[in-house]
Write a protein that holds these residues in place. Structure first.
Motif, PDB file in Angstrom:
ATOM      1  N   ALA A  67       0.826  -1.209   0.000  1.00 13.78           N
ATOM      2  CA  ALA A  67       0.000   0.000   0.000  1.00 13.78           C
ATOM      3  C   ALA A  67       0.857   1.254   0.000  1.00 13.78           C
ATOM      4  O   ALA A  67       0.536   2.248  -0.679  1.00 13.78           O
ATOM      5  N   GLY A  68       1.953   1.247   0.758  1.00 12.07           N
ATOM      6  CA  GLY A  68       2.859   2.399   0.749  1.00 12.07           C
ATOM      7  C   GLY A  68       3.441   2.653  -0.625  1.00 12.07           C
ATOM      8  O   GLY A  68       3.550   3.803  -1.079  1.00 12.07           O
ATOM      9  N   LEU A  69       3.814   1.587  -1.311  1.00 14.17           N
ATOM     10  CA  LEU A  69       4.322   1.710  -2.678  1.00 14.17           C
ATOM     11  C   LEU A  69       3.256   2.283  -3.601  1.00 14.17           C
ATOM     12  O   LEU A  69       3.541   3.134  -4.461  1.00 14.17           O
ATOM     13  N   ILE A  70       2.014   1.839  -3.414  1.00 11.33           N
ATOM     14  CA  ILE A  70       0.915   2.328  -4.246  1.00 11.33           C
ATOM     15  C   ILE A  70       0.659   3.812  -3.997  1.00 11.33           C
ATOM     16  O   ILE A  70       0.364   4.572  -4.931  1.00 11.33           O
ATOM     17  N   VAL A  71       0.773   4.240  -2.738  1.00  9.35           N
ATOM     18  CA  VAL A  71       0.587   5.663  -2.430  1.00  9.35           C
ATOM     19  C   VAL A  71       1.591   6.514  -3.194  1.00  9.35           C
ATOM     20  O   VAL A  71       1.230   7.484  -3.870  1.00  9.35           O
ATOM     21  N   VAL A  72       2.861   6.154  -3.099  1.00  3.68           N
ATOM     22  CA  VAL A  72       3.896   6.939  -3.771  1.00  3.68           C
ATOM     23  C   VAL A  72       3.726   6.878  -5.288  1.00  3.68           C
ATOM     24  O   VAL A  72       3.715   7.907  -5.973  1.00  3.68           O
ATOM     25  N   GLY A  73       3.582   5.669  -5.813  1.00  5.89           N
ATOM     26  CA  GLY A  73       3.408   5.529  -7.259  1.00  5.89           C
ATOM     27  C   GLY A  73       2.168   6.224  -7.766  1.00  5.89           C
ATOM     28  O   GLY A  73       2.183   6.862  -8.833  1.00  5.89           O
ATOM     29  N   GLY A  74       1.082   6.140  -7.001  1.00  5.42           N
ATOM     30  CA  GLY A  74      -0.165   6.767  -7.413  1.00  5.42           C
ATOM     31  C   GLY A  74      -0.067   8.273  -7.467  1.00  5.42           C
ATOM     32  O   GLY A  74      -0.563   8.912  -8.412  1.00  5.42           O
ATOM     33  N   VAL A  75       0.554   8.867  -6.464  1.00  5.63           N
ATOM     34  CA  VAL A  75       0.706  10.327  -6.430  1.00  5.63           C
ATOM     35  C   VAL A  75       1.506  10.816  -7.628  1.00  5.63           C
ATOM     36  O   VAL A  75       1.100  11.757  -8.329  1.00  5.63           O
ATOM     37  N   TYR A  76       2.631  10.180  -7.895  1.00  7.99           N
ATOM     38  CA  TYR A  76       3.470  10.623  -9.010  1.00  7.99           C
ATOM     39  C   TYR A  76       2.811  10.335 -10.359  1.00  7.99           C
ATOM     40  O   TYR A  76       2.938  11.127 -11.306  1.00  7.99           O
ATOM     41  N   PHE A  77       2.110   9.230 -10.451  1.00 12.28           N
ATOM     42  CA  PHE A  77       1.426   8.914 -11.708  1.00 12.28           C
ATOM     43  C   PHE A  77       0.343   9.940 -12.015  1.00 12.28           C
ATOM     44  O   PHE A  77       0.250  10.448 -13.143  1.00 12.28           O
ATOM     45  N   LEU A  78      -0.489  10.247 -11.038  1.00 13.29           N
ATOM     46  CA  LEU A  78      -1.569  11.212 -11.269  1.00 13.29           C
ATOM     47  C   LEU A  78      -1.024  12.589 -11.618  1.00 13.29           C
ATOM     48  O   LEU A  78      -1.546  13.269 -12.517  1.00 13.29           O
ATOM     49  N   GLU A  79       0.023  12.997 -10.921  1.00 13.82           N
ATOM     50  CA  GLU A  79       0.628  14.294 -11.252  1.00 13.82           C
ATOM     51  C   GLU A  79       1.150  14.316 -12.677  1.00 13.82           C
ATOM     52  O   GLU A  79       1.005  15.318 -13.389  1.00 13.82           O
ATOM     53  N   PRO A 103      -4.939  17.382  -4.185  1.00 16.35           N
ATOM     54  CA  PRO A 103      -4.144  18.088  -3.178  1.00 16.35           C
ATOM     55  C   PRO A 103      -3.725  17.275  -1.967  1.00 16.35           C
ATOM     56  O   PRO A 103      -2.682  17.547  -1.371  1.00 16.35           O
ATOM     57  N   VAL A 104      -4.505  16.288  -1.564  1.00 13.77           N
ATOM     58  CA  VAL A 104      -4.178  15.545  -0.346  1.00 13.77           C
ATOM     59  C   VAL A 104      -3.820  14.086  -0.616  1.00 13.77           C
ATOM     60  O   VAL A 104      -3.566  13.326   0.318  1.00 13.77           O
ATOM     61  N   GLY A 105      -3.807  13.673  -1.869  1.00 16.61           N
ATOM     62  CA  GLY A 105      -3.493  12.285  -2.187  1.00 16.61           C
ATOM     63  C   GLY A 105      -4.636  11.327  -1.929  1.00 16.61           C
ATOM     64  O   GLY A 105      -4.428  10.117  -1.742  1.00 16.61           O
ATOM     65  N   ALA A 106      -5.872  11.824  -1.948  1.00 13.81           N
ATOM     66  CA  ALA A 106      -7.028  10.986  -1.610  1.00 13.81           C
ATOM     67  C   ALA A 106      -7.234   9.837  -2.582  1.00 13.81           C
ATOM     68  O   ALA A 106      -7.637   8.736  -2.185  1.00 13.81           O
ATOM     69  N   VAL A 107      -6.981  10.071  -3.859  1.00 12.01           N
ATOM     70  CA  VAL A 107      -7.205   9.025  -4.860  1.00 12.01           C
ATOM     71  C   VAL A 107      -6.235   7.867  -4.651  1.00 12.01           C
ATOM     72  O   VAL A 107      -6.617   6.694  -4.690  1.00 12.01           O
ATOM     73  N   SER A 108      -4.975   8.193  -4.428  1.00  8.43           N
ATOM     74  CA  SER A 108      -3.974   7.143  -4.222  1.00  8.43           C
ATOM     75  C   SER A 108      -4.213   6.395  -2.917  1.00  8.43           C
ATOM     76  O   SER A 108      -4.156   5.161  -2.868  1.00  8.43           O
ATOM     77  N   VAL A 109      -4.500   7.131  -1.842  1.00  2.91           N
ATOM     78  CA  VAL A 109      -4.698   6.524  -0.533  1.00  2.91           C
ATOM     79  C   VAL A 109      -5.958   5.668  -0.507  1.00  2.91           C
ATOM     80  O   VAL A 109      -5.931   4.499  -0.097  1.00  2.91           O
ATOM     81  N   HIS A 110      -7.071   6.236  -0.942  1.00  8.05           N
ATOM     82  CA  HIS A 110      -8.355   5.563  -0.804  1.00  8.05           C
ATOM     83  C   HIS A 110      -8.776   4.799  -2.061  1.00  8.05           C
ATOM     84  O   HIS A 110      -9.254   3.663  -1.968  1.00  8.05           O
ATOM     85  N   GLY A 111      -8.632   5.437  -3.213  1.00  7.21           N
ATOM     86  CA  GLY A 111      -9.083   4.801  -4.447  1.00  7.21           C
ATOM     87  C   GLY A 111      -8.237   3.607  -4.837  1.00  7.21           C
ATOM     88  O   GLY A 111      -8.717   2.470  -4.911  1.00  7.21           O
TER      89      GLY A 111
END
Length: 439
Positions: free
Chosen positions: A308-320, A327-335
């Protein structure tokens, strides 16, 4: 839990004198889940700028207000009413008639705090540029239809729970039903809105827009972590299931692994110990373990949290990189992590606990000899969830945008939403003077 329509609780108590323990257990856990609203409010306001803090606090208040009234009137009936073709529930409107029962009211309260959580997740993804009026409309439709109908498919006897694979699509405490649903609707909203002013430079590269208080963000994370000890163990709906000890430990381990994983990944990438990402990593671990928490061993919770931690980081950078401003990383954390949590059941369920029951059949994943059936059921549910929540969310935000416009004016966004939308700055001792140049 009630044996007949019983508004006083007396008949229920006479039939099973042990039930008060379960009622108190569920209510206390529900109170903890409600307190998570404060956690979301602190995380979102802390990760965003001071000029928008009142707006974010207002949204975290109003989504639970709207959810309470809408879910009471119609939404709960869609979720837990009599099943109609596996698609939707019918009945229990306004909790009248046969719904005026202590057991039904208990279940309503539990489902309500979950509904409120799903609604509030979106506010972080669309922060700092969404009109308050649009947020009111969005919350109404999520509480009325988007959340209750999908939840019926999984928790109300609907078609996903009846899949002829494994034990059907399952989700113990809501990685998918609550978190992925909110995250995917948030993704739709962020795409329709577009990024905040200043998020991308002339070269198209994303810029960091620091929040105003890492202190509030940390406080919110600790509140959410604490609230999750109600969110997950309370989903047994019974204090007599001593499996609650396993659920609590797994919840904590996944959060710790998520925070550690994210912290180390960011250090390797930036040579800095990034607290903001570590906070989101802990939340990502909590989200991911919410679906499998009752069906796994501790080591699996650590693995799930670390991924999950890897997904958070990867998700944030991918979406950007794709121009999506969250703004808060909600999609990566929750989605994204909500979907991962659903899939993890099909892999790590260890065959020692049933469907909210101490009796067989037990949930067994691929790694414990359960075959591929449960994993396929989880995969189908994850795909359906992503399509349902993102699709309806995108349609809803698009229709609102075409009808009355969902984004605040450029002047208001630059000044901050607190003054124009609410007339109450969160920090009135600060004087902000803005010069607006509209080209």
């Amino acid at each position: 839990m009630a044996f007949a329509v019983d508004a006083t609780g007396q008949v229920t108590l006479e039939n099973d004198p042990a039930l008060p323990v379960d009622y108190v257990w569920v209510l206390i856990c529900g109170f903890l889940v409600f307190f998570m609203q404060a956690g979301f409010a602190m995380v979102e306001s802390g990760f965003c700028r001071a000029k928008n803090a009142t707006n974010l606090l207002s949204k975290n208040l109003i989504d639970f207000v709207v959810a309470s009234l809408t879910f009471f009137a119609i939404g709960y009936g869609f979720l837990k009413g009599n099943d109609v073709g596996g698609f939707i529930g019918s009945g229990f409107w306004f909790l009248r008639g046969g719904a005026y029962d202590v057991g039904t009211y208990l279940d309503f309260f539990w489902q309500l705090v979950f509904c409120g959580t799903a609604a509030t997740i979106v506010s972080g993804a669309v922060a700092e540029r969404l009109k308050f009026s649009a947020y009111l409309v969005y919350t109404f439709f999520v509480s009325l239809f988007i959340y209750p109908v999908y939840a019926h498919w999984v928790w109300g006897g609907g078609w996903l729970s009846q899949l002829p694979l494994g034990l059907g699509h399952i989700d113990f405490a809501g990685s998918g039903v609550v978190h992925a649903l909110g995250g995917m609707v948030g993704l739709a909203g962020a795409i329709v809105l577009g990024p905040r002013f200043g998020k991308y430079g002339k070269d198209g590269k994303p810029r960091a827009i620091p929040g105003h208080s890492i202190t509030l963000a940390a406080l919110g994370t600790f509140i959410l972590w604490f609230g999750w000890f109600g969110f997950n163990p309370g989903s047994t709906f019974s204090a007599h299931h001593l499996r609650i000890a396993v659920v609590a430990v797994n919840t904590n381990l996944a959060a710790a692994a998520g925070a550690m994983s994210t912290l180390l990944i960011m250090y390797l990438k930036t040579r800095r110990w990034d607290l903001g990402m570590a906070l989101n990593g802990a939340l990502g671990g909590l989200v991911a373990v919410t679906a499998p928490c009752a069906w796994i061993e501790g080591w699996a919770a650590v693995v799930i949290g670390a991924v999950a931690g890897l997904i958070v980081v990867g998700g944030v950078y991918f979406l950007e990189s794709r121009g999506v401003d969250d703004p808060v990383g909600a999609v990566s954390v929750h989605g994204f992590n909500g979907l991962w949590g659903l899939l993890s059941i099909g892999l790590f369920a260890d065959g020692t606990y049933g469907l909210y029951s101490l009796e067989t059949p037990y949930v067994t994943g691929l790694l414990y000899g359960g075959g591929v059936g449960q994993f396929l059921a989880q995969l189908i549910g994850a795909v359906v969830l992503a399509a349902w929540s993102f699709g309806l969310g995108f349609l809803l935000f698009k229709l609102m945008d075409l009808t009355f416009g969902i984004r605040v004016s450029p002047e208001e966004e630059l000044q901050g939403l607190d003054i124009k939308e609410h007339g109450t700055p969160a920090y009135p001792e600060f004087t902000h003077r803005q010069t607006f140049i509209i080209r």
